[in-house]
Design a protein around this motif. Structure first.
Motif: not given
Length: 132
Positions: A25-30, A87-89, A93-95, A116-117
């Motif tokens: 959540y911290t990485e994906v949503l900031g 861009d978020f999409y 995908e890259k992540k 999420d995981p």
């Protein structure tokens, strides 16, 4: 008529592994971690009026999602806003985050689902609603 509730304060999300979920959540949503306990953590966007996210570790885990009985589409109960939807999409995908199809109409408005995981269905859109 009196209105006692004025906004959403916190969205609570069940997770099976607190540390993995905090990282996601911290990485994906900031978001930032405001509190981390043994079995729960409070995350925040640090913006006035925006709900906090409360991750709660549980052994009785149930994924957040539901199926639309008319379209058979899996829906999330949480829709995150981004002004840069494509861009978020592409970044997700890259992540290697599991994402659904990117749906954008002729006016450039749209959204997509991602997980999420723990497989909780989340979504992102570029739609700003009244008052946001």
């Amino acid at each position: 008529m009196s209105h006692f509730v004025t906004r959403i304060a916190t969205i609570e999300i069940p997770v099976s592994n607190l540390n993995n979920s905090i990282s996601f959540y911290t990485e994906v949503l900031g978001v930032q971690t405001d509190f981390k306990g043994e079995n729960a953590a409070m995350l925040s966007f640090h913006q006035k009026g925006v709900p906090t996210i409360y991750l709660v570790e549980t052994k009785n885990f149930q994924q957040l999602s539901f199926n639309n009985i008319h379209s058979n589409v899996e829906h999330s109960v949480i829709d995150f806003y981004t002004p840069t939807l494509k861009d978020f999409y592409n970044w997700l995908e890259k992540k290697k985050v599991e994402v659904g199809p990117l749906n954008i109409n002729e006016e450039g408005i749209g959204g997509f689902g991602f997980k999420d995981p723990d497989g909780n269905q989340l979504s992102a859109c570029n739609i700003e609603h009244w008052g946001q």
